[in-house]
Design a protein around this motif. Structure first.
Motif, mmCIF file in Angstrom:
data_model
loop_
_atom_site.group_PDB
_atom_site.id
_atom_site.type_symbol
_atom_site.label_atom_id
_atom_site.label_comp_id
_atom_site.label_asym_id
_atom_site.label_seq_id
_atom_site.Cartn_x
_atom_site.Cartn_y
_atom_site.Cartn_z
ATOM 1 N N GLU A 177 0.843 -1.185 0.000
ATOM 2 C CA GLU A 177 0.000 0.000 0.000
ATOM 3 C C GLU A 177 0.883 1.241 0.000
ATOM 4 N N ARG A 178 0.390 2.300 -0.584
ATOM 5 C CA ARG A 178 1.087 3.579 -0.475
ATOM 6 C C ARG A 178 0.648 4.215 0.837
ATOM 7 N N VAL A 179 1.545 4.188 1.801
ATOM 8 C CA VAL A 179 1.194 4.593 3.160
ATOM 9 C C VAL A 179 1.011 6.111 3.221
ATOM 10 N N PRO A 180 -0.092 6.588 3.782
ATOM 11 C CA PRO A 180 -0.288 8.042 3.951
ATOM 12 C C PRO A 180 0.469 8.543 5.182
ATOM 13 N N PHE A 181 1.801 8.510 5.104
ATOM 14 C CA PHE A 181 2.613 8.856 6.265
ATOM 15 C C PHE A 181 2.754 10.366 6.405
ATOM 16 N N SER A 182 3.001 10.801 7.627
ATOM 17 C CA SER A 182 3.221 12.224 7.874
ATOM 18 C C SER A 182 4.682 12.603 7.682
ATOM 19 N N ARG A 183 5.577 11.651 7.938
ATOM 20 C CA ARG A 183 7.009 11.869 7.680
ATOM 21 C C ARG A 183 7.732 10.530 7.765
ATOM 22 N N GLU A 184 8.978 10.529 7.279
ATOM 23 C CA GLU A 184 9.822 9.342 7.361
ATOM 24 C C GLU A 184 10.810 9.513 8.505
#
Length: 381
Positions: A177-184
């Protein structure tokens, strides 16, 4: 007593930076290089010239070594099997598999209940279509082996785009899945054969075209619970896989949604020094390179706390100058707090030619000075 020799498969910038730590510890370093122009071969006297696929050269590298370690993942399993009976490998081939093979890594972490993005191993097109319906497009497609720095990875917006990309991939394919992350984020840790564990502060990383361009240590405004979660994940992964040496756990920070709580997901693993740990050379009590040598030799591990409130590391990614060293006088004059590390690589677009670290009490100043010095070296100031 004869000095221990640490043999390294690879002679890029990671092995080059390991040499400084080896000199300080009184440890002999030996590297396997493609030629004497490789970054580490320029500074390591004991260099074997050859390919990592050549058993004869690998045997020369390992002869008399206390331990063999690696600075990249592109090493055939047959070579590791060839070495295992005659020299200690750190990490072991059994552990290193999970840095070399993304599908194996996802299976093992999922079995251990380590939080990961939703994923599936592709066996046929129907797998991709079904996963796309469930997870939603776009998807992230990854070559299971051989990919790094954005290579072998595609953000596929539809099935046609995926199929065109997959035609060029020779290994098995993982889709996530393309993760809806806030930052890496990333956390560097180390284990030695005695089981001692140390971790550095969690850092924030910024990617540019699939390559790390900036690291901030520690990660700004990181919730204390997430800091503890990241350290626990690093410990659990290292212990479960029995990793020896320095390793990186790359993470996504995700906000709460209707079907997932806020927290961290594991993106990638690396079982070697890593770009997200370069700040530690100048910003931590013990650098990742010294720690790696300590760990693979089963020495006591060093303190990992930061030496300043903030450290910012910025990569020098290619240069419009003929050679980035042309920018050294100006960069050193304008930014005397900047610590500059150049790798001795031939210049080409977007290639990692070096990095700059600035540490201090003010994050904005560290950011401005690190980027300012790197821009001069890249010829874009």
């Amino acid at each position: 007593m004869e000095k221990p020799t640490v043999a390294v498969i690879g002679a890029g910038q990671l092995a080059r930076m390991m040499q400084s730590a080896a000199i300080e510890l009184g440890v002999k370093l030996r590297v396997l290089a493609n030629d004497f122009n490789d970054p580490a071969a320029q500074v390591v006297r004991d260099t074997v010239i050859g390919q990592a696929s050549d058993p004869e050269k690998i045997s020369m590298l390992a002869e008399g070594a206390s331990v063999v370690t690696y600075e990249h993942e592109l090493i055939g399993r047959d070579i590791l099997d060839h070495l295992a009976p005659v020299v200690r490998l750190a990490p072991t081939p059994q552990a290193f598999l999970y840095a070399q093979d993304k599908i194996a890594m996802r299976k093992r972490l999922s079995d251990a209940n380590i939080p990961c993005p939703a994923w599936v191993q592709v066996r046929d097109v129907a797998d991709v279509e079904a996963f796309g319906r469930d997870a939603g497009w776009p998807l992230v497609a990854k070559s299971s082996t051989g990919g790094y720095d954005g290579r072998g990875i595609l953000v596929a917006h539809d099935l046609e785009e995926y199929l065109q990309w997959a035609e060029e991939i020779s290994s098995e394919i993982l889709i996530e899945e393309r993760v809806p992350f806030s930052r890496e984020l990333a956390i560097m840790a180390a284990r030695n054969p005695s089981g001692e564990f140390r971790a550095w502060p969690v850092v924030q990383s910024v990617q540019l075209d699939g390559q790390c361009s900036e690291v901030i240590a520690p990660a700004p405004d990181l919730d204390e619970a997430l800091e503890k979660m990241a350290t626990t994940l690093a410990y659990d992964i290292g212990t479960s896989l029995d990793i020896v040496g320095v390793y990186a756990v790359e993470l996504f920070e995700v906000r709460a949604t209707h079907d997932r709580p806020a927290g961290l997901l594991v993106n990638e693993l690396a079982m070697r020094p890593h770009n997200s740990g370069h700040w530690s050379i100048d910003g931590a009590v013990t650098s990742q390179f010294e720690q790696h040598l300590r760990a693979v030799l089963d020495y006591p591990l060093g303190e990992t706390s930061a030496r300043a409130p903030w450290s910012v590391m910025v990569n020098v990614l290619g240069s419009q100058l003929e050679d980035p060293t042309e920018g050294l006088p100006e960069a050193l004059q304008r930014f005397p707090r900047a610590k500059i590390h150049l790798y001795g690589k031939a210049n080409r677009p977007n290639r990692k030619l070096g990095h700059v670290t600035v540490s201090g009490p003010d994050l904005d100043i560290c950011l401005a000075q690190a980027h300012g010095a790197a821009d001069i070296l890249m010829g874009v100031s």
